[in-house]
Enzyme design. Structure first.
Site, short mmCIF file in Angstrom:
data_model
loop_
_atom_site.label_atom_id
_atom_site.label_comp_id
_atom_site.label_asym_id
_atom_site.label_seq_id
_atom_site.Cartn_x
_atom_site.Cartn_y
_atom_site.Cartn_z
N ASP A 46 39.36 43.79 113.62
CA ASP A 46 38.32 44.89 114.53
C ASP A 46 38.51 46.26 113.93
OD1 ASP A 46 36.14 45.53 116.03
OD2 ASP A 46 37.33 45.92 117.86
N GLU B 126 38.29 55.20 129.02
CA GLU B 126 38.36 53.82 129.32
C GLU B 126 37.55 52.75 128.59
OE1 GLU B 126 37.48 51.89 133.89
OE2 GLU B 126 36.45 53.78 133.42
#
Length: 483
Positions: A176, A59
């Site tokens: 990123d 998650e």
């Protein structure tokens, strides 16, 4: 285990055998030793009558990721990423979430995770269906081994370069890149690298509202380019910087920058170079160090200008590459090993020559002023004073120049190479001209004129110094003009 990015464990676990709840950081049930599972409404259900959700993989801040099984082809596995319910009604978040799928799906590469489809759950939450990857994150592998062999690290990073080169051709800037967003599959001795998580990617030349704006800082501070850290507009060269940071981490086992919080890390990114890789691990080849440092240059203009250029620079250090194609490193990188010793030798010789030339000129002028061309026109005491004064006069500039080089340049191979390229040719030209002119004077006096008595004539010292320093200045101006 997923093709959709790096995730932290979800909150809340339970034991399927006894039903006991446990905190998120528990792995096995203390009672029966069974593997704990994350509590989730989708586990055990089937999405779109096709994908049976088997378990939660992890998650993140935006979504939860599941392993899913094809209902009609049980052997096929998928990774399904479902946006958190509280974010499903945020238009900008949803747009960014879907941008990830669009960006990844547009890049056809064996080194980018495959995205198959996007859809919504019955309650309207967007989800992405991608390939299910088996292996481990590059970050986990790095944590396990500490640091990697140069050949292994280069091979992995070259695959990342190939993936991002295709992304950049499509106008997609990842923004990123970090070890957590690279996944290794297959044989861990010779893995295939896959680039993950285009969630904050920037897509050029697309219509619609901008998902970020100037001044917004997004990404991971330790691998963030200076322009990205300042919230400026970025292009593909921000990814080049980040990939250089990944290679730095793989080779040294340390992040390029680290600190107690994001603000302190960003300050370092903007104001400092990371420690020299060879100072952490001396067996790193200096040409490889130079590649890392050039990729991580503060100014985008000083970096490699494309992923293909960076990948080509790394090719000679990939042991799996065809030997004929990589028989030699680029000439600029070869200079990396020689830059420091050459700079020391030539700059040191230049300083000694400069000091000696100034002393000789002062002595020659004194002899001419006294109308006495003999060597004895200047006493030993006067000569000693001249030498001391000249050395004291140049000591300050030399000291501060050396201090500046040691602090700001010497630890960076690329900057050292650039300094060597600026300093060595003019000094070499000046020394060469001075030496040639000296030989010419001796030839004229000894062979052409046939007398050696005038070789001590003080005018020669002045003229020789003027020739040497003049050629040095001309060579320097020409060099600067060509830069």
């Amino acid at each position: 285990m997923t093709g959709l990015g790096a995730y932290v464990p979800a909150a809340g676990k339970y034991c399927p055998a006894c039903g006991t709840d446990y905190p998120a950081d528990f792995v096995v049930c203390p009672r029966d030793g069974g593997q704990l599972s994350i509590r989730d409404e989708f586990v055990g259900t089937t999405i779109r009558d096709t994908f049976r959700i088997l378990r939660v993989l992890g998650e993140g801040g935006m979504a939860r990721v599941y392993e899913a099984q094809h209902a009609r082809i049980p052997a096929k596995r998928f990774a399904i990423k479902i946006l958190h319910p509280e974010l499903a009604h945020e238009p900008q978040i949803v747009a960014r979430f879907l941008r990830e799928a669009e960006a990844a799906a547009s890049i056809k590469s064996p080194h980018v995770v495959d995205v198959y489809d996007v859809d919504r759950t019955r309650d309207g939450r967007p989800f992405i269906i991608s390939e299910f990857l088996q292996g481990r994150e590059l970050a986990d592998h790095l944590a396990a081994v500490g640091k990697m062999d140069v050949g292994f690290a280069v091979r992995v990073v070259r695959q990342v370069c190939k993936a991002l080169a295709l992304a950049h051709e499509k106008g997609v800037v990842h923004r990123d890149m970090k070890p957590e967003n690279v996944f290794l599959t297959g044989d861990m001795q010779n893995p295939t690298a896959k680039v993950l998580d285009f969630g904050i990617s920037k897509v050029e030349n697309v219509s619609g509202p901008a998902l970020t704006h100037t001044g917004m800082i997004m990404g991971t501070p330790q691998y963030m380019s200076p322009e990205q850290a300042k919230g400026e507009r970025v292009d593909h060269r921000a990814d080049i910087y980040a990939v250089g940071g990944i290679l730095y981490a793989l080779l040294t086992g340390k992040k390029p920058f680290d600190g107690e919080d994001a603000a302190s890390i960003l300050t370092l990114v903007l104001s400092h170079d990371p420690p020299r890789p060879c100072s952490i691990r001396p067996d790193i080849p200096e040409p490889v160090e130079a590649i890392v440092q050039r990729a991580m240059a503060k100014s985008p203009a000083e970096r490699y200008q494309s992923m293909a250029e960076l990948e080509a620079a790394l090719a000679p250090f990939d042991p799996g590459e065809n030997a004929a194609a990589t028989s030699a490193a680029p000439a600029g990188e070869k200079m990396a090993t020689l830059a420091r010793p050459l700079l020391l030798i030539v700059a040191g010789s230049g300083m000694l020559w400069g000091a000696g030339t100034v002393i000789a000129m002062i002595v020659a002028i004194m002899r001419l002023a006294r109308n006495d061309t003999s060597r004895s026109a200047v006493t030993s005491t006067e000569l000693t004073l001249i030498i001391l004064i000249v050395l004291l006069f140049i000591a300050g500039p030399v000291f501060f120049s050396v201090l500046h080089v040691q602090r700001a340049i010497w630890g960076n191979t690329v900057k050292t190479m650039a300094l060597a390229e600026r300093v060595i040719p003019p000094i070499a030209a000046g020394l060469g001209a001075y030496g040639f002119a000296s030989l010419l004077v001796r030839f004229m006096e000894g062979v052409v004129i046939g007398r050696l008595s005038n070789m001590g004539w003080p005018v020669w010292d002045v003229l020789l110094a003027a020739v040497g320093l003049g050629i040095l200045l001309v060579a320097y101006l020409i060099s600067e003009k060509q830069r």
